[in-house]
Design a protein around this motif. Sequence first.
Motif: not given
Lengths: 303, 286
Positions: B119, B121-123, B207, B210, B212-213, B216-217, B237, B240-242, B262
């Motif tokens: 995933p 988010i792990v990256y 990819r 699009g 976000a995860a 994010l960091f 992304p 949109v999210f924030f 997007l």
Amino acid sequence: MRTLVLTNFKLRRNLREKLSTFWMKCCYVLVLAMPFVLLTGLLIKSSLLFGEKSLTELIFSSEWKPMSGKFGFLPFIISSLWVTFISVIIAAPICLLTAIYLTQYARRVVLKIMQPVIDILAGIPSVIYGVWGIIIIVPFVSKVAGWFNVHSSGYSILAGAVVLAVMIIPFILNILIEVYRTIPIELSEASLSLGATKWETIKKVLTRKAFPGIISSFGLGVSRAFGETIAVLMVVGNVVHIPTGVFQAGYPLPALIANNYGEMLSIPMYDSALMLAALILFIMVTIFNMGSRYIIIHYEKKI
Amino acid sequence: MNRQLLKKSEELFYRVLMIISTAIIIIALLAIIISILVKGLPSLSWSMITQIPKGGYYFGKEGGILNAIIGSLYLSGGATLLALGVSLPLALYMNVHKLKQKNVVNIIRFFLDLLWGVPSIVYGAFGFTLMVLLGLRTSLLAGILTVTLFIIPIMVRSMDEVLKTVPRGLLESAFSLGSTRSETAFRVMLRQCIPGIITAILLAFGRAIGDAAAVLFTAGYTDYIPTSLSQPTATLPLSVFFQLSSPIPEVQNRAYASAVVLTVIVLIISIASRGFSIKYQKNRIK
């Protein structure tokens, strides 16, 4: 003079060959090393936490109080499992039926229409799915909860699962179409010539033959759903507790990581705890991923 | 007779279910696109896409989303270029140099599939750990590097799928004319597969833009357009999210406008890559 030019030319070609092969080998090593680098990076960071608590204590405790150093991952793991499995349960029959329809019954035109639909669905960014979830799915789930006399804001496990189901549909469906396509046509011809109807052939011959492929496509769907972050985070509610119903809010692992990255450096051990969450995620996803691929490979060898 | 009827009606029942589930998929796609457009189009204006937010992205009512659009293009463009530098050689290596060593190729494919499944988010978390280790702050560079790692498996695998279809005879004739392996790879294989390679690049770009995860960091968020690699950058992304979580309607409108931008970018990429893959099918040597 001529020979000089020739040797020069040869040298240049050789050099180019050597250089490009060297770079290719570097890329090859990079890809092979990547999973291990990921694993060690997360392991090193999260191992700080192991010094104080045992792994079972961390995983099976449900107390999440980062301020006082209590990190119980159980609520998050349970939420993740709920969301993932409900989404696969929703997506699986839809994908299976659609795959059978597209490969066995539908005219070529339908497949030609569906192929871009699947591609676009697969390409839509997860944040867009999240926005869609907030606009449509959340109010809808809230209404459905009303039918069951449950009060719910709509930001719930079910909303997360529905959004997630739509996200993994293109992924599972593509694999299933491939699985049904690779079944040799002689098999269905033999069954049909014995007097079985088309549906009987599909049900008792093709689907039985495709069974390992079907199972592994669902497994890959699980692994995809498990790590999905933003879309789920936006609709799932994010309340730390062990959910007991689909209309309750949940707090899956990826959402935990994404929501707290800002504060994680200000509270001791918090960053280790979040990296442990990432590690759990990585391991769970990889197990499902490899398991499913093993089934496919094993089954391909058998034919 | 009765049994026949039962069989027939069972088949009919399932056929109806199949058509319903196919319809559900189409309806879901339409629902997503229509709901995004309905919510976002009214707030999409020229000033929205040509201005940066004024008075902070979370509280300021004025301004637009130019910071996110440009930031996203920088980020995914940079990541796609970097990933191309790794992916193309590797994909060619698998299909030219290691053509005969099937198990080496299979091992690479297995690893790539494994990495593809990880995933984002792990990256992102991994990229963050690396950043802390190296003493970097959230920046465009950190974002680009993380996204690069994340899209490499996608790019290599899709290039590999294309290169796999090239007939062996083409390679053999190139070798027999005395060309080296790298010449065969870059001058014969690559030229033959250009449309397919472009499809793979577009897919990876889609990819990257699009996701976000992972950013994010690592990429942070800012009101401004980055002018160097060490500055944080806004992305669509996250825009949109924030901004969607803001209580101020004007800010929310910016989120919906970002969502439309997007979606449109992703749709264009999808259509373009379809065009290239049709072109590839036509030019293909069988």
